[in-house]
Enzyme design. Structure first.
Site, short mmCIF file in Angstrom:
data_model
loop_
_atom_site.label_atom_id
_atom_site.label_comp_id
_atom_site.label_asym_id
_atom_site.label_seq_id
_atom_site.Cartn_x
_atom_site.Cartn_y
_atom_site.Cartn_z
N ASN A 1 105.57 -39.10 3.18
CA ASN A 1 104.73 -37.91 3.38
C ASN A 1 103.27 -38.30 3.55
O ASN A 1 102.55 -37.74 4.40
CB ASN A 1 104.90 -36.93 2.23
CG ASN A 1 106.12 -36.05 2.42
OD1 ASN A 1 106.13 -35.18 3.30
ND2 ASN A 1 107.16 -36.29 1.65
N HIS B 1 107.45 -30.11 -2.45
CA HIS B 1 108.68 -30.12 -3.26
C HIS B 1 109.88 -29.92 -2.33
O HIS B 1 109.85 -29.05 -1.46
CB HIS B 1 108.62 -28.99 -4.30
CG HIS B 1 109.80 -29.01 -5.21
ND1 HIS B 1 109.91 -29.90 -6.26
CD2 HIS B 1 110.94 -28.27 -5.21
CE1 HIS B 1 111.07 -29.70 -6.87
NE2 HIS B 1 111.71 -28.72 -6.26
N ARG C 1 105.51 -38.19 -11.57
CA ARG C 1 105.25 -37.97 -12.99
C ARG C 1 104.68 -36.58 -13.19
O ARG C 1 103.87 -36.13 -12.38
CB ARG C 1 104.23 -39.00 -13.51
CG ARG C 1 104.85 -40.26 -14.05
CD ARG C 1 103.78 -41.27 -14.39
NE ARG C 1 103.00 -40.89 -15.57
CZ ARG C 1 103.42 -41.06 -16.83
NH1 ARG C 1 104.59 -41.58 -17.08
NH2 ARG C 1 102.66 -40.72 -17.84
N ILE C 2 105.11 -35.97 -14.27
CA ILE C 2 104.55 -34.65 -14.59
C ILE C 2 103.10 -34.86 -15.00
O ILE C 2 102.78 -35.77 -15.78
CB ILE C 2 105.37 -34.00 -15.72
CG1 ILE C 2 106.77 -33.69 -15.20
CG2 ILE C 2 104.69 -32.75 -16.26
CD1 ILE C 2 107.73 -33.15 -16.23
N GLU D 1 109.46 -31.84 5.87
CA GLU D 1 108.34 -32.15 4.97
C GLU D 1 107.21 -32.78 5.78
O GLU D 1 106.03 -32.45 5.61
CB GLU D 1 108.78 -33.12 3.87
CG GLU D 1 109.78 -32.52 2.89
CD GLU D 1 110.11 -33.46 1.74
OE1 GLU D 1 109.24 -34.24 1.32
OE2 GLU D 1 111.25 -33.42 1.25
C1 GRF Z 1 109.81 -36.11 -1.09
O1 GRF Z 1 111.10 -35.62 -0.91
C2 GRF Z 1 108.96 -35.06 -1.76
O2 GRF Z 1 109.31 -33.76 -1.42
C3 GRF Z 1 109.22 -35.30 -3.21
O3 GRF Z 1 109.36 -36.69 -3.34
C4 GRF Z 1 109.76 -37.25 -2.09
C5 GRF Z 1 108.73 -38.26 -1.73
O4 GRF Z 1 109.05 -38.96 -0.55
N1 GRF Z 1 108.17 -34.72 -4.01
P1 GRF Z 1 107.94 -39.88 0.13
O5 GRF Z 1 107.47 -40.87 -0.95
O6 GRF Z 1 106.83 -39.03 0.62
O7 GRF Z 1 108.66 -40.60 1.23
#
Ligand code: GRF
Length: 210
Positions: free
Chosen positions: A15, A106, A88-89, A171
């Site tokens: 991402n 998410h 991590r939270i 995403e």
């Molecule tokens: C993604 O599926 C995101 O939605 C979740 O953790 C994953 C991270 O993937 N929070 P990346 O590290 O961005 O490839």
């Protein structure tokens, strides 16, 4: 003025990569990982970005680690902090410090399936539409104000892996979009909801893709 962005991640960083490769009115001023081996840090270094490893296992408790993390984030004077697979939270003190400038992605259509293993749980429920959500982070885990969501079909032969891959494609589409809107100052909060200035239509994406 360019929007200064700090990215927090723990792993792969796809991402983050999608955001870094989109042409956005932002400057990624630091990429910080709580896991020194995160592939996302490697990618950041390869792009010549400031990459910082802060190993949470070296710190006694969440409060102590998060306070250090918050200081490191603040040092880069971000307008926006992007959680991109930060696993991590975050403590409520951290969240309060960056209130209103903290985004997360998410892998479910929130408020369905907050927490972990979202694809497994979606398949177990037999739902037919799944997806992902970009939202502002609040102290209420995975429940902050929603910025944009993308929906994908669930197929009868899906496994968690095939479903995750379909969601991940979206995403990579909606996170850069949300960051752009933020950077352009187009996100308005009203009654705890996020609207897009002068546009009532485009906070949802429907994919029929594979
Ligand atoms: C993604 O599926 C995101 O939605 C979740 O953790 C994953 C991270 O993937 N929070 P990346 O590290 O961005 O490839």
């Amino acid at each position: 003025m360019t929007c200064r962005v700090v990215v927090l991640l723990s792993g792969r960083g796809s991402n983050f990569q999608a955001i870094a490769e989109a042409s956005l009115p932002i400057e990624i001023v630091a990429v910080i990982s709580n896991r020194p081996q995160a592939a996302g840090l490697e990618y950041a270094r390869a792009r010549g970005l400031t990459a910082v490893a802060l190993d949470h296992t070296q710190h006694a408790d969440r409060e102590a680690f998060d306070s250090l993390l918050a200081d490191e984030v603040e040092r880069h004077q971000p307008d926006l902090v992007v959680l991109a697979g930060y696993m991590r939270i975050l403590s409520s003190a951290f969240i309060a410090r960056f209130d209103g400038r903290l985004l997360n992605i998410h892998p479910s259509l929130l408020p369905m399936f907050p927490g972990l293993k979202t694809h497994e749980r979606a398949l177990a429920e037999g739902i037919k539409i799944h997806g992902c959500t970009v939202h502002f982070v609040t102290a209420d885990l995975d429940h902050g104000p929603i910025v944009i969501q993308a929906a994908v079909p669930v197929r009868a032969d899906d496994t968690p892996a095939t479903l995750a891959a379909r969601v991940l494609q979206q995403e990579h589409r909606i996170y850069p979009q949300a960051v752009r809107w933020y950077a352009e100052g187009r996100l308005e909060k009203k009654h705890g909801h996020v609207n897009l200035k002068d546009d009532l239509t485009s906070q949802s994406v429907f994919s029929t893709g594979t």
